[in-house]
Enzyme design. Structure first.
Site, PDB file in Angstrom:
ATOM      1  N   LYS A  11      53.434  39.713  68.003  1.00  0.00           N
ATOM      2  CA  LYS A  11      54.436  39.960  66.947  1.00  0.00           C
ATOM      3  C   LYS A  11      55.606  40.191  67.197  1.00  0.00           C
ATOM      4  O   LYS A  11      56.435  39.606  68.002  1.00  0.00           O
ATOM      5  CB  LYS A  11      53.707  41.309  66.499  1.00  0.00           C
ATOM      6  CG  LYS A  11      52.126  41.154  66.009  1.00  0.00           C
ATOM      7  CD  LYS A  11      51.510  42.042  65.344  1.00  0.00           C
ATOM      8  CE  LYS A  11      50.022  41.863  65.196  1.00  0.00           C
ATOM      9  NZ  LYS A  11      49.198  42.858  64.333  1.00  0.00           N
ATOM     10  N   GLU A 180      40.547  38.230  60.147  1.00  0.00           N
ATOM     11  CA  GLU A 180      41.106  39.509  60.407  1.00  0.00           C
ATOM     12  C   GLU A 180      41.098  40.430  59.214  1.00  0.00           C
ATOM     13  O   GLU A 180      42.086  40.349  58.356  1.00  0.00           O
ATOM     14  CB  GLU A 180      42.733  39.071  60.716  1.00  0.00           C
ATOM     15  CG  GLU A 180      42.946  38.006  62.027  1.00  0.00           C
ATOM     16  CD  GLU A 180      44.232  38.349  62.611  1.00  0.00           C
ATOM     17  OE1 GLU A 180      44.363  38.671  63.910  1.00  0.00           O
ATOM     18  OE2 GLU A 180      45.164  38.465  62.040  1.00  0.00           O
ATOM     19  N   GLY A 186      45.586  46.803  63.901  1.00  0.00           N
ATOM     20  CA  GLY A 186      46.488  47.566  64.206  1.00  0.00           C
ATOM     21  C   GLY A 186      46.134  49.166  63.920  1.00  0.00           C
ATOM     22  O   GLY A 186      46.756  49.808  63.985  1.00  0.00           O
TER      23      GLY A 186
HETATM   24  P1  PGA Z   1      45.396  44.181  66.479  1.00  0.00           P
HETATM   25  O1  PGA Z   1      46.311  42.824  65.811  1.00  0.00           O
HETATM   26  O2  PGA Z   1      44.758  43.489  67.508  1.00  0.00           O
HETATM   27  O3  PGA Z   1      46.957  44.712  67.049  1.00  0.00           O
HETATM   28  O4  PGA Z   1      44.809  44.694  65.544  1.00  0.00           O
HETATM   29  C1  PGA Z   1      45.805  41.426  65.737  1.00  0.00           C
HETATM   30  C2  PGA Z   1      46.637  40.634  64.813  1.00  0.00           C
HETATM   31  O5  PGA Z   1      47.183  41.128  63.809  1.00  0.00           O
HETATM   32  O6  PGA Z   1      46.417  39.398  65.075  1.00  0.00           O
END
Ligand code: PGA
Length: 264
Positions: A11, A180, A186
């Protein structure tokens, strides 16, 4: 037999120095077996240094987004031709954060329209990536409100059908779909394993309708959303979960390495 795939989505994190340090640490410690493939998707600004660091080992590079045009007056955008220049193997498309669908909102509500990805632009990007032999990682998933309204499967089926409209199954067989759930990204709230497996199985059925059963059987379907070393082994042991798209936990080398090990 589908090879497991673990992808780190960094990210909007990592300066070049930080990126180089974590990749060095991974490259030193990683024990890649032929049964698992690993990729990292740094921000555009770190593609170059990660590309150089990864060249030494069988780890792959991915990007987090792309424009669908080859070039032109699109300020702030990066084209698939530019990603091909870094030998990117993968590129994430349609992530809920680029679609403006957030599990945990970190910006004012009034600015969410800035993140305006649609199924139509996702579709254009997938076609542009395939033209450049870059494998798309198409993200799909429902918000909490959609889940509570019983719309999970319908929302995901529509994202798949529109995102893959006019795409040839023989071209997408090396492509990837990532389930997802927006509410799990997150937030630390991982999707229940049985439910994640059910949705990933449903995704494969929709892929079989869009393409063919053979093409759908070859496409890897990942789970993403609060994947950690403590839950990855159970998730990855499911029949229809072929690995993970890992956000926060991919920013810590030891945690990411444990997740990779759990896929082997
Ligand atoms: P996360 O994000 O593992 O921090 O929940 C996953 C993603 O957005 O691909």
């Amino acid at each position: 037999m589908r090879m497991k795939l673990v992808v780190g989505n960094w990210k909007m994190n990592m300066t070049r120095a930080e990126a180089a340090a974590i990749v060095e640490e991974m490259v030193r410690a990683i024990d890649i077996r032929p049964s698992v493939e690993v990729a990292v998707c740094p921000p555009f600004t770190a593609l170059d240094c990660v590309h150089h660091a990864l060249r030494r080992r069988d780890l792959h590079l991915g990007a987090q987004d792309v424009h669908w045009k080859e070039g032109g007056a699109f300020t702030g955008s990066i084209s698939p031709k530019m990603l091909a220049d870094f030998s990117c193997r993968y590129c994430i498309v349609g992530h809920s954060e680029t679609r403006g669908r957030f599990g945990k909102l970190e910006v004012p509500e009034t600015t969410v329209s800035y993140f305006a990805e649609t199924d139509e632009t996702v579709n254009l990007k997938i076609k542009a990536l395939l033209y450049h032999n870059i494998r798309p990682i198409l993200c799909v998933g429902e918000t909490l409100a959609e889940r509570e309204a019983g719309q999970t499967d319908a929302v995901i089926a529509e994202q798949l059908r529109k995102g893959l409209e006019g795409v040839d199954g023989s071209e997408f067989h090396e492509g990837v779909v990532a389930y997802e759930p927006v509410w799990a990204i997150g937030t630390g709230k991982v999707c229940d394993t049985a439910e994640a497996e059910r949705v990933c199985g449903m995704i494969r059925l929709v892929l079989a309708e869009i393409f063919t059963a053979d093409a759908a059987a070859a496409i890897r379907v990942l789970y993403g959303g609060s994947v950690k070393a403590s839950n990855s082994a159970e998730l990855f042991s499911q029949e229809n979960i072929d690995g993970g798209l890992v956000g926060g936990a991919s920013l810590v080398a030891s945690e990411f390495l444990s997740i990779i090990a759990s896929a082997q």
